[in-house]
Write an enzyme that holds these catalytic residues in place. Structure first.
Site, PDB file in Angstrom:
ATOM      1  N   PHE A 248       0.844  -1.192   0.000  1.00  0.00           N
ATOM      2  CA  PHE A 248       0.000   0.000   0.000  1.00  0.00           C
ATOM      3  C   PHE A 248       0.880   1.242   0.000  1.00  0.00           C
ATOM      4  O   PHE A 248       1.722   1.422   0.874  1.00  0.00           O
ATOM      5  CB  PHE A 248      -0.920   0.012   1.226  1.00  0.00           C
ATOM      6  CG  PHE A 248      -1.840   1.190   1.260  1.00  0.00           C
ATOM      7  CD1 PHE A 248      -2.929   1.256   0.404  1.00  0.00           C
ATOM      8  CD2 PHE A 248      -1.620   2.236   2.136  1.00  0.00           C
ATOM      9  CE1 PHE A 248      -3.777   2.351   0.422  1.00  0.00           C
ATOM     10  CE2 PHE A 248      -2.465   3.329   2.177  1.00  0.00           C
ATOM     11  CZ  PHE A 248      -3.558   3.386   1.308  1.00  0.00           C
ATOM     12  N   GLY A 249       0.670   2.112  -0.982  1.00  0.00           N
ATOM     13  CA  GLY A 249       1.375   3.384  -1.064  1.00  0.00           C
ATOM     14  C   GLY A 249       0.459   4.529  -0.705  1.00  0.00           C
ATOM     15  O   GLY A 249      -0.654   4.634  -1.233  1.00  0.00           O
TER      16      GLY A 249
ATOM     17  N   GLY B 201       2.084   7.839   0.186  1.00  0.00           N
ATOM     18  CA  GLY B 201       2.879   9.067   0.043  1.00  0.00           C
ATOM     19  C   GLY B 201       3.527   9.069  -1.325  1.00  0.00           C
ATOM     20  O   GLY B 201       2.854   8.963  -2.348  1.00  0.00           O
TER      21      GLY B 201
ATOM     22  N   GLU C 292      12.763   3.137   1.657  1.00  0.00           N
ATOM     23  CA  GLU C 292      12.043   3.493   2.882  1.00  0.00           C
ATOM     24  C   GLU C 292      12.885   3.258   4.133  1.00  0.00           C
ATOM     25  O   GLU C 292      12.350   3.063   5.212  1.00  0.00           O
ATOM     26  CB  GLU C 292      10.742   2.692   2.952  1.00  0.00           C
ATOM     27  CG  GLU C 292       9.851   2.825   1.734  1.00  0.00           C
ATOM     28  CD  GLU C 292       9.330   4.224   1.509  1.00  0.00           C
ATOM     29  OE1 GLU C 292       9.075   4.941   2.498  1.00  0.00           O
ATOM     30  OE2 GLU C 292       9.181   4.621   0.341  1.00  0.00           O
TER      31      GLU C 292
END
Length: 178
Positions: free
Chosen positions: A13-14, A16, A88
């Site tokens: 899930f993105g 940003g 990340e």
């Protein structure tokens, strides 16, 4: 499902920059949402949108019981996590989450990256004007921190999401002379 032992493709899930800066291969991409989380520009970035001396501010998620966070879900081969984990790396950790693929109305198991208050780059809450001024003055190897906010706001509009935190910062940044 153990993420390290997974051999099947995994949903990510993105919420940003993973919405608008897709620098990784994926098998499928779907508009998606998760419940119980909201975006906040509370994470420091000394490796992308700032420097170690002057970290920028990037988005993370914080728990919010009734919140619905919209984004994009990507089905990726597990080799892609080597790239995503590096991207990340500045305080983010992978967490398992249920993701709703909104257009096909399907729930899938997946992962997301969250930088919580226990990581050393966490900057935490501040008044919106203070966050906007911080962002306006930050720049790093991936570009200006201001552009990050503006690109995210535009991507959220394209998804039909009205995130009050992001749009307040966008409005404040447009009023700040840089």
């Amino acid at each position: 499902m153990s993420l390290s032992a997974a051999t099947e493709p995994t949903w990510v899930f993105g919420y940003g920059s993973l919405i608008y800066k897709v620098d990784f291969p994926y098998l499928r991409r779907e508009p998606a949402s998760i419940r119980g989380w909201q975006r906040r520009f509370w994470q420091g970035s000394h490796d992308h949108r700032g420097t170690p001396e002057h970290p920028g501010r990037v988005v993370t998620l914080v728990p919010a019981e009734q919140a619905l966070c919209k984004g994009l879900a990507y089905l990726v081969e597990n080799e892609v996590f080597e790239h995503l984990d590096h991207r990340e790396k500045n305080g983010y950790q992978r967490f398992e989450i249920d993701i709703t693929l909104t257009q096909v109305e399907q729930r899938v198991a997946g992962v997301l990256y969250v930088a919580d208050e226990h990581n050393p780059a966490y900057l935490g809450a501040a008044p919106a004007q203070e966050i906007a001024e911080h962002i306006a003055g930050s720049h790093g190897p991936s570009g200006s921190n201001r552009d990050y906010v503006l690109q995210l706001a535009e991507a959220l509009r394209d998804l039909g999401d009205r995130d009050p935190h992001v749009f307040e910062l966008e409005s404040l940044l447009r009023s700040i002379n840089t």
